[in-house]
Design a protein around this motif. Structure first.
Motif, PDB file in Angstrom:
ATOM      1  N   ASN A   1     -34.887 -29.531  -0.852  1.00  0.00           N
ATOM      2  CA  ASN A   1     -35.163 -28.531  -1.891  1.00  0.00           C
ATOM      3  C   ASN A   1     -36.403 -27.702  -1.538  1.00  0.00           C
ATOM      4  O   ASN A   1     -37.396 -27.682  -2.264  1.00  0.00           O
TER       5      ASN A   1
ATOM      6  N   ASN B   1     -30.436 -34.518   4.270  1.00  0.00           N
ATOM      7  CA  ASN B   1     -30.160 -33.257   4.956  1.00  0.00           C
ATOM      8  C   ASN B   1     -31.123 -32.192   4.443  1.00  0.00           C
ATOM      9  O   ASN B   1     -31.969 -32.472   3.582  1.00  0.00           O
TER      10      ASN B   1
ATOM     11  N   PHE C   1     -30.648 -29.655   2.533  1.00  0.00           N
ATOM     12  CA  PHE C   1     -30.491 -29.330   1.112  1.00  0.00           C
ATOM     13  C   PHE C   1     -31.219 -30.351   0.231  1.00  0.00           C
ATOM     14  O   PHE C   1     -31.728 -30.009  -0.836  1.00  0.00           O
ATOM     15  N   ASP C   2     -31.269 -31.614   0.682  1.00  0.00           N
ATOM     16  CA  ASP C   2     -31.950 -32.655  -0.099  1.00  0.00           C
ATOM     17  C   ASP C   2     -33.439 -32.364  -0.242  1.00  0.00           C
ATOM     18  O   ASP C   2     -34.079 -32.797  -1.212  1.00  0.00           O
TER      19      ASP C   2
END
Length: 267
Positions: free
Chosen positions: A225, A220, A222-223
């Motif tokens: 970064n 996703n 958020f993964d």
């Protein structure tokens, strides 16, 4: 024996758009013939076949099947007797090697008896060696500037090249960093907020023609970064980043090089 041609079959999954590379690889390396293909949202399943090579066992089996049922039963019984005798001989030899007097006496008695006592031998369970995990604080990040192997990898013209697997095995779980772009991005098969993302070195996006077909599988936003100036709220095909990721496995059937994202810097 039957004169029919016998085939063996295999299926290969590849990213859409990379079918021709996978087909050519299967033809050149194994003599596989494409039978059909089924296209999914992100992957294409390629089904191949080739003439099954005859072996001594396959010829023997064909000969056995050609016998009359009565002869088949007789031959099967004879083979079973030979296997039992071979097992007895191996057990006796093992007992003699260990110097077991009871087993030796039993072997002596067995010459006049048709009854065989078999004692199972339990192998000791090996104690696994503790795995060593290098400290991430001191682990250097591999780049094209400090590693000739990565530099060569990023410029290969064939993403099915055997050096892909060699690099993945050598640098498993180590961090690499390179300038690249998103070649393809599709929603994951099971989740609407997770994606399968195909990356390539350079700035060509979907037109990338060199280097591995790097893949972030089931990630996703958020993964990723995301870092840097002007961080976007979402990413799309063609976007350019400085990717930092951990080396994962290489799948030679799909010609995909899997990575785990560490950070993604906007360029």
């Amino acid at each position: 024996m039957s004169g029919n041609i016998k085939y063996e079959y295999k299926s290969v999954q590849t990213m859409r758009g990379l079918e021709n590379r996978s087909i050519e690889k299967a033809q050149n390396e194994g003599g596989w013939e494409l039978v059909d293909q089924a296209q999914g949202t992100l992957r294409t399943t390629l089904n191949f076949r080739r003439v099954k090579p005859e072996t001594f066992l396959s010829k023997a089996w064909d000969a056995f099947r050609g016998l009359a049922p009565a002869k088949q039963r007789s031959l099967a019984a004879a083979v079973a007797v030979l296997l039992v005798l071979a097992a007895v001989g191996i057990g006796i030899a093992a007992a003699h090697d260990k110097g077991d007097p009871k087993a030796q006496n039993s072997a002596t008695k067995s010459t006049g008896s048709a009854t065989v006592n078999e004692t199972p031998i339990t192998s000791p369970t090996p104690t696994p060696s503790p795995s060593l995990t290098p400290s991430e604080e001191t682990e250097p990040i591999i780049t094209a500037e400090n590693n000739k192997e990565l530099a060569a990898l990023l410029n290969l013209g064939d993403n099915c090249d055997p050096s892909m697997a060699q690099f993945a095995a050598k640098y498993q779980d180590q961090k690499i960093e390179f300038d690249g772009s998103i070649e393809n991005m599709q929603k994951h098969e099971k989740y609407d907020t997770r994606y399968d993302i195909l990356l390539g070195p350079g700035d060509a996006g979907p037109n990338t023609g060199v280097g591995p077909a790097f893949k972030y599988d089931n990630v996703n936003m958020f993964d990723l970064n995301l870092t840097g100036m002007n961080i976007p709220s979402s990413v799309s095909t063609g976007a350019k980043f400085r990717f930092t990721a951990k080396v994962g496995a290489y799948n030679p059937k799909q010609c995909l090089f899997f990575l785990t994202p560490v950070s993604t810097t906007v360029r």
